[in-house]
Design a protein around this motif. Sequence first.
Motif, PDB file in Angstrom:
ATOM      1  N   GLU A 103       0.278  -1.653  -0.244  1.00 31.55           N
ATOM      2  CA  GLU A 103       0.201   0.083  -0.203  1.00 31.55           C
ATOM      3  C   GLU A 103       0.833   1.506   0.120  1.00 31.55           C
ATOM      4  N   TYR A 104       1.895   1.508  -0.724  1.00 32.68           N
ATOM      5  CA  TYR A 104       3.181   2.565  -0.479  1.00 32.68           C
ATOM      6  C   TYR A 104       2.080   3.769  -1.716  1.00 32.68           C
ATOM      7  N   PHE A 105       1.550   3.151  -3.142  1.00 30.92           N
ATOM      8  CA  PHE A 105       0.932   4.897  -3.902  1.00 30.92           C
ATOM      9  C   PHE A 105       0.235   4.823  -3.890  1.00 30.92           C
ATOM     10  N   ASP A 106      -0.602   6.064  -3.824  1.00 24.55           N
ATOM     11  CA  ASP A 106      -1.330   6.318  -3.843  1.00 24.55           C
ATOM     12  C   ASP A 106      -2.455   5.999  -5.689  1.00 24.55           C
ATOM     13  N   HIS A 107      -1.870   5.820  -6.665  1.00 28.98           N
ATOM     14  CA  HIS A 107      -2.327   5.241  -7.760  1.00 28.98           C
ATOM     15  C   HIS A 107      -1.136   4.648  -8.938  1.00 28.98           C
ATOM     16  N   ILE A 108      -1.181   3.741  -9.397  1.00 26.05           N
ATOM     17  CA  ILE A 108      -0.821   3.274  -9.729  1.00 26.05           C
ATOM     18  C   ILE A 108      -1.123   3.853 -11.812  1.00 26.05           C
ATOM     19  N   LEU A 109      -0.085   3.856 -12.378  1.00 25.70           N
ATOM     20  CA  LEU A 109      -0.359   3.893 -13.969  1.00 25.70           C
ATOM     21  C   LEU A 109       0.270   2.843 -14.772  1.00 25.70           C
ATOM     22  N   VAL A 110      -0.446   2.108 -16.027  1.00 27.05           N
ATOM     23  CA  VAL A 110      -0.052   0.665 -16.757  1.00 27.05           C
ATOM     24  C   VAL A 110      -0.355   0.830 -17.949  1.00 27.05           C
ATOM     25  N   CYS A 111       1.013   1.989 -18.999  1.00 27.69           N
ATOM     26  CA  CYS A 111       0.782   2.335 -20.496  1.00 27.69           C
ATOM     27  C   CYS A 111       1.101   1.104 -21.241  1.00 27.69           C
ATOM     28  N   PHE A 112       0.439   0.406 -21.873  1.00 25.92           N
ATOM     29  CA  PHE A 112       1.000  -0.352 -23.244  1.00 25.92           C
ATOM     30  C   PHE A 112       1.525  -1.446 -23.560  1.00 25.92           C
ATOM     31  N   VAL A 113       1.783  -2.404 -22.061  1.00 24.72           N
ATOM     32  CA  VAL A 113       2.658  -2.781 -20.873  1.00 24.72           C
ATOM     33  C   VAL A 113       1.938  -4.605 -20.633  1.00 24.72           C
ATOM     34  N   LEU A 114       0.376  -4.572 -20.386  1.00 29.22           N
ATOM     35  CA  LEU A 114       0.376  -5.696 -19.876  1.00 29.22           C
ATOM     36  C   LEU A 114       0.269  -6.435 -21.334  1.00 29.22           C
ATOM     37  N   GLU A 115       0.028  -6.696 -22.474  1.00 25.46           N
ATOM     38  CA  GLU A 115      -0.035  -6.486 -23.891  1.00 25.46           C
ATOM     39  C   GLU A 115       1.246  -7.867 -24.057  1.00 25.46           C
ATOM     40  N   HIS A 116       2.223  -7.255 -23.795  1.00 26.83           N
ATOM     41  CA  HIS A 116       3.784  -8.153 -23.570  1.00 26.83           C
ATOM     42  C   HIS A 116       4.020  -8.672 -23.041  1.00 26.83           C
ATOM     43  N   LEU A 117       3.208  -9.119 -21.054  1.00 22.67           N
ATOM     44  CA  LEU A 117       3.180 -10.396 -20.416  1.00 22.67           C
ATOM     45  C   LEU A 117       2.587 -11.350 -20.525  1.00 22.67           C
ATOM     46  N   PRO A 118       3.358 -12.391 -20.103  1.00 16.77           N
ATOM     47  CA  PRO A 118       3.104 -14.237 -20.221  1.00 16.77           C
ATOM     48  C   PRO A 118       1.507 -13.988 -19.324  1.00 16.77           C
ATOM     49  N   LYS A 119       1.741 -13.818 -17.855  1.00 18.10           N
ATOM     50  CA  LYS A 119       1.007 -13.326 -16.701  1.00 18.10           C
ATOM     51  C   LYS A 119       0.552 -12.045 -16.479  1.00 18.10           C
ATOM     52  N   PRO A 120      -1.074 -11.388 -17.501  1.00 20.56           N
ATOM     53  CA  PRO A 120      -0.923  -9.832 -16.644  1.00 20.56           C
ATOM     54  C   PRO A 120      -1.730 -10.097 -15.958  1.00 20.56           C
ATOM     55  N   LEU A 121      -2.526 -10.625 -15.488  1.00 22.10           N
ATOM     56  CA  LEU A 121      -3.450 -10.847 -14.199  1.00 22.10           C
ATOM     57  C   LEU A 121      -2.555 -11.585 -12.877  1.00 22.10           C
ATOM     58  N   ASP A 122      -1.401 -11.956 -12.447  1.00 19.74           N
ATOM     59  CA  ASP A 122      -0.832 -12.340 -11.861  1.00 19.74           C
ATOM     60  C   ASP A 122       0.305 -10.298 -12.262  1.00 19.74           C
TER      61      ASP A 122
END
Lengths: 268, 268
Positions: A103-122
């Motif tokens: 619980e360190y961050f107030d907000h998270i931003l993830v742009c054009f990253v999940l498309e490259h990950l084998p396990k986006p849910l993890d």
Amino acid sequence: MQSDYLHGYSERESIRLADQANCLSELLHHDSIFPENSIILEAGCGVGAQTKIVAPKNPKSKFISIDISEESLKEAKSSIQYLGIHNVEFQAGDIFKMNFPDEYFDHILVCFVLEHLPKPLDALKSLKRVLKRSGTITLIEGDHGSAYFYPTSNYAQKAIHCQVQLQKSHGGNALIGRELYPLLVKAGFSHCAVLPRMVYVDSSKPDLVEGFTRNTFTAMIEGVREKAISGSLIDEAIFDKGIQDLYRSSESDGVFCYTFFKGIGYNT
Amino acid sequence: MQSDYLHGYSERESIRLADQANCLSELLHHDSIFPENSIILEAGCGVGAQTKIVAPKNPKSKFISIDISEESLKEAKSSIQYLGIHNVEFQAGDIFKMNFPDEYFDHILVCFVLEHLPKPLDALKSLKRVLKRSGTITLIEGDHGSAYFYPTSNYAQKAIHCQVQLQKSHGGNALIGRELYPLLVKAGFSHCAVLPRMVYVDSSKPDLVEGFTRNTFTAMIEGVREKAISGSLIDEAIFDKGIQDLYRSSESDGVFCYTFFKGIGYNT
């Protein structure tokens, strides 16, 4: 540290990413505004193409932008420095093995990253750990199955499909945009909402014809030519006809459509 | 007078059209507002599914709504009468052989009609004749190539493709949405602009899941089952699996996307 980024790390690819970011910045980020004094994690910042758009929009907040590639981080730092942006701190880091406290961050931003990950849910579950209660996660992804154009062309669709197959063989998913809502829900976020951002390009919009149809999308598909042909995914002549047909859609009577997806979830 | 309307004229089809019109009325028509005291031609009004949305939004204007099918007009009249709408006059008429004088109408509205016409460009040119100088033409069309969903399914795409093929064999074009801009320009309209209206459906929008994914789009594809199978366009089992997969996209972790196109041109 080195990752297996499908598009490669060439200079041309950096220019392509910059073109993409510039011509789409309003569409994707006009509402990427966080409350003042937030600490925001940008996960997978790459060469900083999104960082340099979003950080200046939130001058009273602090960004910690991580990426697995030291080479990309170096370029991101230099670009942010050149632009005189002072509210970003870059760190080498892996989304799956972050050292930040819970619980360190107030907000998270993830742009054009999940498309490259084998396990986006993890990845989303890992990010959820470092997000404060009542904080938000914002995801932006494309979806290559959302590309269609006039004149229609099966060759062009086959060339695009090579990109989808190659990304899949690298463990990624070029069709992930449509999946953001179920991914957010399955990762345990609440009040999830997905807002599609469709790019519609006809010749009344010359900037998008040049900046998106030609220099972003078609250039990206063109960029997998060697891999697609050497990997026997497609016949050379068919691929080249497909690229020619994509460029055809940028002519005066052509139309090109593509949709990005922006999803938001809360950590309640 | 009788036309060869692909979807047929059954009662179920009327209900489907009503479902479509109701759940999409805001998306498609929130800006279908014409200057007061206009005389507006609605070309190809069918059973009045759009008429009954747009006419009440423009109570101080008069609509002349024409259709080639007397049967549809009868239903349109009865529905408009039932709703107490008084600013619509129905006339039997063919877009290609209209008796109206030149430059008769202030504005023209054409919804879900061009997709059924073998010569949409000629239709636009014919309509241009009866449009006043500085008047506008508004077009609304779907595009079945814009349909994609999660989970992805080749079976579902094949079932959708049957609809595209059948519409083509009837002289129509189920992919016409993306083509509105070049059609308007080629017909001689100026200041043309196309505004895509994307329908994005996930389970946070139960009304659209029911009203659009299931009762509008999937019901439409399901409606061509007999023609597709008897015409040997597809194997029965594949078609049925495709329909099952379309319904699958309406489940709690499913997503469905479709885009309508609204185009406007001026007669300067």
